[in-house]
Design a protein around this motif. Structure first.
Motif, PDB file in Angstrom:
ATOM      1  N   GLY A   1       5.214  -6.521   0.005  1.00 35.02           N
ATOM      2  CA  GLY A   1       3.959  -6.930  -0.644  1.00 35.02           C
ATOM      3  C   GLY A   1       3.184  -7.901   0.229  1.00 35.02           C
ATOM      4  N   SER A   2       1.881  -7.995  -0.006  1.00 34.14           N
ATOM      5  CA  SER A   2       1.038  -8.889   0.796  1.00 34.14           C
ATOM      6  C   SER A   2       0.802 -10.201   0.080  1.00 34.14           C
ATOM      7  N   ASN A   3       0.885 -11.272   0.861  1.00 35.47           N
ATOM      8  CA  ASN A   3       0.514 -12.590   0.366  1.00 35.47           C
ATOM      9  C   ASN A   3      -0.691 -13.011   1.210  1.00 35.47           C
TER      10      ASN A   3
ATOM     11  N   SER B   1       7.753 -12.315   5.789  1.00 40.23           N
ATOM     12  CA  SER B   1       7.320 -13.411   4.921  1.00 40.23           C
ATOM     13  C   SER B   1       7.874 -13.118   3.534  1.00 40.23           C
TER      14      SER B   1
ATOM     15  N   THR C   1      -8.381  -9.501   7.718  1.00 37.14           N
ATOM     16  CA  THR C   1      -9.727 -10.074   7.762  1.00 37.14           C
ATOM     17  C   THR C   1      -9.655 -11.596   7.740  1.00 37.14           C
TER      18      THR C   1
ATOM     19  N   ASP D   1       0.848  -1.199   0.000  1.00 41.90           N
ATOM     20  CA  ASP D   1       0.000   0.000   0.000  1.00 41.90           C
ATOM     21  C   ASP D   1       0.885   1.252   0.000  1.00 41.90           C
TER      22      ASP D   1
ATOM     23  N   SER E   1      -4.614  -0.903   5.131  1.00 40.28           N
ATOM     24  CA  SER E   1      -4.942  -0.006   4.030  1.00 40.28           C
ATOM     25  C   SER E   1      -6.335   0.589   4.168  1.00 40.28           C
TER      26      SER E   1
ATOM     27  N   THR F   1       7.794  -1.748   5.114  1.00 42.67           N
ATOM     28  CA  THR F   1       9.130  -1.931   4.542  1.00 42.67           C
ATOM     29  C   THR F   1      10.033  -0.739   4.875  1.00 42.67           C
TER      30      THR F   1
ATOM     31  N   GLY G   1       3.870   1.232   1.696  1.00 42.63           N
ATOM     32  CA  GLY G   1       5.252   0.803   1.937  1.00 42.63           C
ATOM     33  C   GLY G   1       5.771   1.157   3.329  1.00 42.63           C
TER      34      GLY G   1
END
Ligand SMILES: Cc1cc2nc3c(=O)[nH]c(=O)nc-3n(C[C@H](O)[C@H](O)[C@H](O)COP(=O)(O)OP(=O)(O)OC[C@H]3O[C@@H](n4cnc5c(N)ncnc54)[C@H](O)[C@@H]3O)c2cc1C
Length: 369
Positions: free
Chosen positions: A155-157, A129, A215, A106, A288, A111, A108
């Motif tokens: 980034g999202s996993n 991750s 969620t 989103d 986000s 990071t 960053g």
């Protein structure tokens, strides 16, 4: 912890692994590589363990979770917000560095904070991750020790990653000052490890706990089947995202979307028992919802979290803005929706509740009170 219960691996299996409650955070197996391995994402043993009270049971966020007591101990306060937990401030922020802002899911912020801590010498490891090199989009625990490493995990996993195994690996490797990033389940496990009265595995070496709003996570097989239905090959996916009620899949060929309600069938069973959206025990929690594109929502909870955000802002690593009340309300609404929905499942699974001699089905509690 005042409400601690004792149990061993047999109890863990009976109460958590075989009831669908396991969230596959990695807390049990991470610190007991001798007996515990994971099969189909749940802990299992090949050899009998004769301990009556095991760290596996103690650390698991699904055996017992005295959330209010933990909140007081970790954050030094008591919540006035049922949906978001204890916090001192909610702001919106983004990474100032354009590359990190672009590479981050989103804004960053996660990071940016990790690279800031690493470059300043505040941490010698960041437990994050990272996607597997062998299986496309399979998240794996990763101990980052450089800026490049941290960027590699950005980034999202949306699958579950047993992140606590990474924390255990970092401690075993002699790391002395660690930051970890995790979903609410990972954060709960990390705090149980730090607060355990019985087992000291070096949890105090984890100096920063950065939570992600969450969620749910998706079961890998169900997600792959869903992608198949949508005509998407996992090898072609560049990014996944969730927003505006949609699950978004970005490929070179364009963006494919599915209603988030249609993704419920892919949810991991363990996530349906989760009563935490906002990673309520993190030093900060980042998401986000409520933030504009390219920005994050940041919930500041502890003094450590507040100092980190203030220092990073002063150093020019992140930009921050106040968050409008109506945007904070969006965060609260999503948290409430998750909690209300999952509470039904928790109550169904719980059966009768006993308070001294009084036994009552939780769904009928209002008839008595
Ligand atoms: C499963 C999942 C569900 C989420 N659900 C919501 C939601 O409902 N609402 C909302 O507002 N935000 C949600 N988020 C948070 C959001 O997707 C971003 O992670 C968050 O806004 C931080 O953005 P960033 O740009 O700072 O992240 P980045 O700078 O890209 O950093 C993200 C960090 O998260 C780590 N990470 C990625 N995937 C995982 C994972 N599966 N388990 C543990 N760590 C991981 C990465 O290693 C990286 O260090 C969810 C995230 C995940 C992983």
């Amino acid at each position: 912890m005042k409400f601690a219960e004792e149990g061993n691996i047999d109890d863990l299996e009976a109460k958590v692994a075989y009831t669908g409650l396991c969230c596959y955070c990695g807390a049990c197996g991470g610190f007991c590589t001798e007996y515990i391995r994971y099969e189909n994402d749940i802990p299992t043993t090949d050899e009998k363990c004769y301990e009556l009270h095991g760290a596996c049971f103690d650390f698991c966020p699904r055996t017992f979770l005295p959330i209010l007591e933990m909140e007081k101990e970790v954050l030094g306060g008591v919540r006035s917000d049922k949906d978001l937990g204890y916090y001192t401030e909610i702001i919106t922020a983004k990474a100032s560095d354009a590359v990190i802002n672009e590479k981050g899911q989103d804004g960053g912020v996660v990071t940016a904070l990790l690279t800031y801590l690493m470059e300043k010498g505040e941490i010698d490891a960041a437990c994050i991750s990272k996607n597997s090199d062998e299986e496309k989009w399979k998240p794996e625990p990763f101990v980052a020790t450089s800026k490049e490493d941290i960027l590699a995990g950005a980034g999202s996993n949306y699958e579950q990653c047993p992140t606590i195994i990474g924390v255990a690996n970092a401690i075993a490797d002699g790391k002395e000052s660690i930051a970890m990033v995790g979903l609410p389940c990972h954060v709960q496990a990390m705090r149980k490890i730090q607060l355990s009265d019985y087992f000291d595995v070096g949890g105090s070496k984890v100096k920063y706990v950065i939570g992600l709003l969450c969620t749910e996570t998706f079961d890998r097989d169900l997600l792959l089947a869903k992608l198949g239905e949508l005509g998407v090959k996992i090898d072609d996916v560049k990014k996944f995202d969730i927003g505006e009620g949609k699950f978004k899949i970005f490929t070179d060929g364009g963006e494919i979307t599915e209603k988030i309600s249609a993704m419920k069938s892919c949810m991991r069973e363990g996530c349906t028992f989760c009563y935490d959206f906002a990673a309520e025990l993190g030093d900060i929690s980042v998401g986000s919802i409520g933030a504009e594109a390219g920005w994050n929502t940041v919930i500041i909870r502890s003094e450590t979290g507040k100092k980190l955000i203030d220092d990073a802002k002063k150093a020019g690593v992140i930009e921050t803005k106040a968050m409008a009340d109506d945007k904070i309300e969006l965060v609260r609404k999503l948290a409430s929706r998750k909690k209300t929905g999952n509470l039904k499942k928790i109550i169904e699974a719980a059966g009768a509740v006993k308070i001294l001699n009084l036994a009552v089905d939780p769904s009928e509690m209002d008839l008595l009170l």
